[in-house]
Design a protein around this motif. Structure first.
Motif, PDB file in Angstrom:
ATOM      1  N   THR A 141      19.269  -2.297  -8.426  1.00 45.66           N
ATOM      2  CA  THR A 141      19.053  -1.308  -7.372  1.00 45.66           C
ATOM      3  C   THR A 141      18.846   0.090  -7.936  1.00 45.66           C
ATOM      4  N   ASN A 142      18.403   0.985  -7.059  1.00 46.81           N
ATOM      5  CA  ASN A 142      18.203   2.403  -7.394  1.00 46.81           C
ATOM      6  C   ASN A 142      17.233   2.586  -8.568  1.00 46.81           C
ATOM      7  N   VAL A 143      16.105   1.879  -8.480  1.00 47.64           N
ATOM      8  CA  VAL A 143      15.068   1.984  -9.505  1.00 47.64           C
ATOM      9  C   VAL A 143      13.959   2.896  -8.980  1.00 47.64           C
ATOM     10  N   PRO A 144      13.781   4.072  -9.557  1.00 41.73           N
ATOM     11  CA  PRO A 144      12.771   5.027  -9.072  1.00 41.73           C
ATOM     12  C   PRO A 144      11.346   4.491  -9.191  1.00 41.73           C
ATOM     13  N   GLU A 145      10.439   5.150  -8.476  1.00 40.80           N
ATOM     14  CA  GLU A 145       9.026   4.781  -8.509  1.00 40.80           C
ATOM     15  C   GLU A 145       8.355   5.460  -9.700  1.00 40.80           C
ATOM     16  N   GLY A 146       8.752   5.067 -10.895  1.00 39.31           N
ATOM     17  CA  GLY A 146       8.233   5.673 -12.114  1.00 39.31           C
ATOM     18  C   GLY A 146       8.390   4.720 -13.280  1.00 39.31           C
ATOM     19  N   GLN A 147       8.401   5.273 -14.473  1.00 40.58           N
ATOM     20  CA  GLN A 147       8.488   4.476 -15.688  1.00 40.58           C
ATOM     21  C   GLN A 147       9.720   3.576 -15.696  1.00 40.58           C
ATOM     22  N   GLU A 148      10.760   4.005 -14.978  1.00 34.85           N
ATOM     23  CA  GLU A 148      11.984   3.197 -14.911  1.00 34.85           C
ATOM     24  C   GLU A 148      11.701   1.804 -14.352  1.00 34.85           C
ATOM     25  N   CYS A 149      10.744   1.720 -13.443  1.00 35.65           N
ATOM     26  CA  CYS A 149      10.403   0.416 -12.866  1.00 35.65           C
ATOM     27  C   CYS A 149       9.823  -0.498 -13.943  1.00 35.65           C
ATOM     28  N   TYR A 150       8.897   0.025 -14.750  1.00 36.11           N
ATOM     29  CA  TYR A 150       8.347  -0.793 -15.832  1.00 36.11           C
ATOM     30  C   TYR A 150       9.449  -1.216 -16.792  1.00 36.11           C
TER      31      TYR A 150
END
Length: 372
Positions: free
Chosen positions: A77-86
């Motif tokens: 959970t709490n995965v931002p819409e950015g590089q963190e998702c990759y």
């Protein structure tokens, strides 16, 4: 006394992530006992956590689907819409996940990159639109046809309003949100052609403060029935305090607005169960999934007995047509609020047209936001 509406468009996108590797501080791992399937892992990436009604629906559906199939899963959970998702997707793939889901529009570019880097893992992205152009064999888009439920909610809202002004709190200007606003307007004007829908944007999927402020702004504009495409209970609770009818989104917000009239539920358990089973059987493919009432991804619930009998009957009849595939909310003529014919008479919007919808229909008294 005024009545309260609820469209519990509960988008239960079952996104759960498998216990793939070491447990991270920002990862919730749900260990399962007596797994029926071994050496198979499912990964799910969530934008927020259980405090977001949107993500909570995905979480609940994820658990149900995976536990039904007896497969190991982890929910991140709490995965931002950015590089963190990759980064999360890559971690899950490296740890042996066979299929990975993500639940937010802004995750898409990072899921696509992960799909390219891990061709042996299946990636499923909810609310995205780029699978048809990327044409990756291990990547597809999926979403419930929310606009079907919105159309029905608009019908009930039109039967409830006294001012003929409906309010809509919207998060971000993307096709999914325009579909909902437009379908809501079309459904309302099918009942009352004098309806006007006013939109206030929050520029965030989850911001209770902004959602409450937007609701108050709409009430100030004389909107006397309000709905939303945001992910907290703030719109519902603000309407409850102001004694203004509300159609809630994502879930039936009975605690926030206990006198709601209508609920429409998005069911994702069946979709996730099917996709996971396909991978187990070696039959998964990249066909996009856009499911509505016809495949039970949209349900009508909590129809109030106080709803006008003629409108209630009409709503039920329309739902039955949706279920049978005999009706589509975006059947032409559909005209924009700038007077341009967007869907010609007798034509039905294609999936591609819906995925590119960036306009308002007649009846929406707001302008499309311009890019900054």
């Amino acid at each position: 006394m005024k009545k309260f509406l609820a469209l519990l468009l509960s988008l239960v996108m079952v996104l759960a992530l498998v216990a793939c590797g070491d447990k991270k501080d920002d990862t919730n791992t749900d260990d399962q006992d007596n797994n029926e399937v071994t050496d198979f892992k499912v990964g799910f990436i969530m934008l927020h956590d259980e405090n977001s009604t949107y993500d909570l629906n995905f979480i609940n559906a994820a658990k149900e689907a995976c536990e039904t199939l007896g497969v190991e899963y982890t929910i991140v959970t709490n995965v931002p819409e950015g590089q963190e998702c990759y980064d999360k997707a890559a971690e899950l793939a490296d740890a042996g996940c066979n299929i990975i889901f993500a639940d937010s529009f802004g995750h898409e570019d990072y899921m696509i990159q992960a799909a390219k880097d891990f061709p042996d893992v299946q990636f499923c992205h909810s609310t995205g639109t780029k699978a048809h152009t990327e044409k990756l064999s291990n990547y597809h888009n999926a979403f419930a046809s929310i606009y079907e439920g919105r159309y029905l909610a608009g019908m009930l809202a039109a039967a409830t309003t006294k001012t003929n002004i409906l309010g809509y709190v919207a998060a971000l200007p993307i096709p999914e949100v325009f579909q909902g606003i437009n379908a809501y307007t079309l459904g309302a004007r099918a009942v009352n052609p004098n309806i006007e829908v006013r939109v206030v944007w929050t520029s965030s999927w989850y911001d209770p403060g902004k959602e409450a402020d937007a609701t108050k702004a709409l009430i100030g504009m004389k909107a006397d029935v309000i709905t939303h495409h945001t992910n907290s209970t703030a719109v519902a609770s603000t309407c409850e305090e102001a004694k203004v009818p509300v159609i809630s989104y994502n879930s039936a917000m009975h605690k926030a607005a206990p006198t709601m009239l209508l609920g429409g539920v998005h069911r994702w358990e069946e979709y996730y169960t099917n996709e996971i089973q396909k991978v187990l059987d070696g039959k998964w493919d990249n066909t996009p999934v856009w499911g509505g009432a016809n495949v039970h991804m949209i349900e009508l619930a909590d129809m109030t007995p106080k709803a006008p009998e003629n409108v209630a009957s009409r709503i039920k009849a329309t739902y039955a047509k949706l279920e049978k595939g005999e009706f589509h909310p975006f059947t032409g003529p559909v005209v924009s609020n700038e007077g341009k014919v967007m869907i010609p008479e007798g034509k039905v919007a294609t999936d591609e047209e819906l995925q590119q919808m960036m306009y308002f229909v007649e009846g929406v008294a707001s302008k499309v936001p311009t890019a900054k």
